[in-house]
Design an enzyme around this catalytic site. Sequence first.
Site, PDB file in Angstrom:
ATOM      1  N   ASN A  15      19.075   7.426  17.552  1.00 32.61           N
ATOM      2  CA  ASN A  15      18.145   8.440  17.047  1.00 32.61           C
ATOM      3  C   ASN A  15      18.800   9.466  16.127  1.00 32.61           C
ATOM      4  O   ASN A  15      18.677  10.676  16.355  1.00 32.61           O
ATOM      5  CB  ASN A  15      17.525   9.198  18.224  1.00 32.61           C
ATOM      6  CG  ASN A  15      16.138   8.701  18.573  1.00 32.61           C
ATOM      7  OD1 ASN A  15      15.291   8.574  17.703  1.00 32.61           O
ATOM      8  ND2 ASN A  15      15.923   8.413  19.829  1.00 32.61           N
ATOM      9  N   GLY A  27      12.330  -2.297  12.491  1.00 31.64           N
ATOM     10  CA  GLY A  27      11.039  -1.956  11.906  1.00 31.64           C
ATOM     11  C   GLY A  27      10.095  -3.146  11.888  1.00 31.64           C
ATOM     12  O   GLY A  27       9.951  -3.848  12.895  1.00 31.64           O
ATOM     13  N   GLY A  43      11.020  -6.557  13.475  1.00 31.54           N
ATOM     14  CA  GLY A  43      11.220  -6.804  14.899  1.00 31.54           C
ATOM     15  C   GLY A  43      12.509  -6.232  15.444  1.00 31.54           C
ATOM     16  O   GLY A  43      12.945  -5.164  15.002  1.00 31.54           O
ATOM     17  N   ALA A  44      13.139  -6.938  16.374  1.00 33.54           N
ATOM     18  CA  ALA A  44      14.328  -6.410  17.028  1.00 33.54           C
ATOM     19  C   ALA A  44      15.222  -7.547  17.506  1.00 33.54           C
ATOM     20  O   ALA A  44      14.753  -8.660  17.745  1.00 33.54           O
ATOM     21  CB  ALA A  44      13.913  -5.539  18.215  1.00 33.54           C
ATOM     22  N   ALA A  66       7.631   4.774  16.425  1.00 30.44           N
ATOM     23  CA  ALA A  66       7.737   3.352  16.775  1.00 30.44           C
ATOM     24  C   ALA A  66       8.984   3.089  17.611  1.00 30.44           C
ATOM     25  O   ALA A  66       8.951   2.326  18.582  1.00 30.44           O
ATOM     26  CB  ALA A  66       7.763   2.493  15.513  1.00 30.44           C
ATOM     27  N   GLY A  67      10.069   3.744  17.223  1.00 24.95           N
ATOM     28  CA  GLY A  67      11.326   3.532  17.933  1.00 24.95           C
ATOM     29  C   GLY A  67      11.236   3.958  19.393  1.00 24.95           C
ATOM     30  O   GLY A  67      11.691   3.250  20.295  1.00 24.95           O
ATOM     31  N   ASP A  68      10.623   5.111  19.627  1.00 22.79           N
ATOM     32  CA  ASP A  68      10.479   5.607  21.007  1.00 22.79           C
ATOM     33  C   ASP A  68       9.551   4.689  21.807  1.00 22.79           C
ATOM     34  O   ASP A  68       9.800   4.401  22.975  1.00 22.79           O
ATOM     35  CB  ASP A  68       9.897   7.023  21.017  1.00 22.79           C
ATOM     36  CG  ASP A  68      10.756   7.986  20.205  1.00 22.79           C
ATOM     37  OD1 ASP A  68      11.968   7.737  20.084  1.00 22.79           O
ATOM     38  OD2 ASP A  68      10.197   8.975  19.700  1.00 22.79           O
TER      39      ASP A  68
HETATM   40  P1  ATP Z   1      11.382   5.781  14.347  1.00 20.18           P
HETATM   41  O1  ATP Z   1      12.684   6.523  14.431  1.00 20.18           O
HETATM   42  O2  ATP Z   1      10.663   5.908  13.024  1.00 20.18           O
HETATM   43  O3  ATP Z   1      10.455   6.026  15.484  1.00 20.18           O
HETATM   44  P2  ATP Z   1      13.064   3.419  14.644  1.00 20.18           P
HETATM   45  O4  ATP Z   1      13.778   3.269  13.348  1.00 20.18           O
HETATM   46  O5  ATP Z   1      13.812   3.912  15.820  1.00 20.18           O
HETATM   47  O6  ATP Z   1      11.708   4.232  14.431  1.00 20.18           O
HETATM   48  P3  ATP Z   1      11.758   0.932  14.155  1.00 20.18           P
HETATM   49  O7  ATP Z   1      12.739  -0.174  14.007  1.00 20.18           O
HETATM   50  O8  ATP Z   1      11.112   1.476  12.959  1.00 20.18           O
HETATM   51  O9  ATP Z   1      12.427   2.033  15.064  1.00 20.18           O
HETATM   52  O10 ATP Z   1      10.572   0.443  15.110  1.00 20.18           O
HETATM   53  C1  ATP Z   1      10.817   0.049  16.444  1.00 20.18           C
HETATM   54  C2  ATP Z   1      10.092  -1.224  16.738  1.00 20.18           C
HETATM   55  O11 ATP Z   1       8.688  -1.032  16.545  1.00 20.18           O
HETATM   56  C3  ATP Z   1      10.498  -2.377  15.847  1.00 20.18           C
HETATM   57  O12 ATP Z   1      11.612  -3.042  16.398  1.00 20.18           O
HETATM   58  C4  ATP Z   1       9.226  -3.218  15.857  1.00 20.18           C
HETATM   59  O13 ATP Z   1       9.207  -4.045  16.995  1.00 20.18           O
HETATM   60  C5  ATP Z   1       8.113  -2.180  15.972  1.00 20.18           C
HETATM   61  N1  ATP Z   1       7.627  -1.871  14.615  1.00 20.18           N
HETATM   62  C6  ATP Z   1       8.086  -0.932  13.768  1.00 20.18           C
HETATM   63  N2  ATP Z   1       7.422  -0.960  12.587  1.00 20.18           N
HETATM   64  C7  ATP Z   1       6.515  -1.949  12.700  1.00 20.18           C
HETATM   65  C8  ATP Z   1       5.508  -2.497  11.825  1.00 20.18           C
HETATM   66  N3  ATP Z   1       5.317  -2.035  10.581  1.00 20.18           N
HETATM   67  N4  ATP Z   1       4.754  -3.507  12.304  1.00 20.18           N
HETATM   68  C9  ATP Z   1       4.922  -3.989  13.544  1.00 20.18           C
HETATM   69  N5  ATP Z   1       5.849  -3.535  14.399  1.00 20.18           N
HETATM   70  C10 ATP Z   1       6.644  -2.525  14.000  1.00 20.18           C
END
Ligand code: ATP
Length: 318
Positions: free
Chosen positions: A170, A230, A233-234, A258-260
């Site tokens: 984060n 994002g 996926g992951a 989304a991350g949380d």
């Molecule tokens: P943030 O700090 O903005 O909350 P983050 O960078 O910690 O986010 P992301 O990788 O953006 O995390 O998002 C976490 C998860 O949410 C991704 O691994 C994915 O599974 C899901 N996700 C994020 N964006 C999308 C999207 N546009 N469509 C579908 N799933 C998404």
Amino acid sequence: SAGVVTLGESMAALGSPAAGPLRHAPHLTLSIAGAESNVAIGVRRLGHPAAWIGRVGADEFGAMVLERLRAEQVDTSGARIDPGAPTGLLIKEQRTPDVTRVQYYRAGSAGSRLCPDDLAAPAAGRLIADAAVLHLTGITPLLSADAAAAVRRAVRLAAEAGVPVSLDVNHRTALGTPEQLREQLLPLLPQVGLLFAGEEELLLLADAAEEAEAVRRLSGAVPELVVKRGARGATLHTPDEVLHQPAVPVRAVDPVGAGDAFVAGYLAGLLDGSPPAERLRLGCLTGAFAVSVPSDWSGLPSRDELGLLSAAPGTTLR
Ligand code: ATP
């Protein structure tokens, strides 16, 4: 058990409902924000206990933070009201339909005055010792020297009680440089069992130019490393396997949170006793829920809502 126990700062959040510069916003919406409390709410909605430890000011925003968390049935017995400073504030500006700008008014806030003594309080100490997982973020140690010491104390309490520690990098540029982030987080890694990082955060934390190198450096220290990608996926790296889960396709409205949400789903899967592939799947599903609604956390799903994202557009449920 006390389920997922988190530690951090929660703030009041102001948001502009329409796109455009904030100075022209005719009115703002009011809610709460905070990475750790978002995770606690997400875990709770999926049916597991969750607790949040932190400080709020003795003001209306502080009362709102605690009320919202209690309304979500998050245990706030380890939270404190600090009359010496105001509750922090976050402002979310929808500058264009595709660009969100977040601004913080949190320097010197009550939340940033979290200190090791807060964890010496019986309620907070008991929560950590009883936790199934202690979840931390890289935000908290960059709030203040006291907050960094509180994080170290929490990790020590967890280690003494045999409680696994989860950490989401984060990185918040406004709170510190990559060097400061590494200085705070790298010493914690030997106690961290589960590490979450975005693709860029992974490179920052490992001080590496390429992902493969970063994974090599960090997965040596941490048994379970999850890279959030994002809309792609992951990926999970463990000593035994590398698993990839594609994102759930959704109409993305707001990426913030989304991350949380992902972490909440992943940790809930862990508490379900699910195998790694299933935890990743649940994380991607809850992450997708978060991007499909404008708010950071209010769209997080309950168990019986998990199937909703596969409904056809225009579906009405009666
Ligand atoms: P943030 O700090 O903005 O909350 P983050 O960078 O910690 O986010 P992301 O990788 O953006 O995390 O998002 C976490 C998860 O949410 C991704 O691994 C994915 O599974 C899901 N996700 C994020 N964006 C999308 C999207 N546009 N469509 C579908 N799933 C998404």
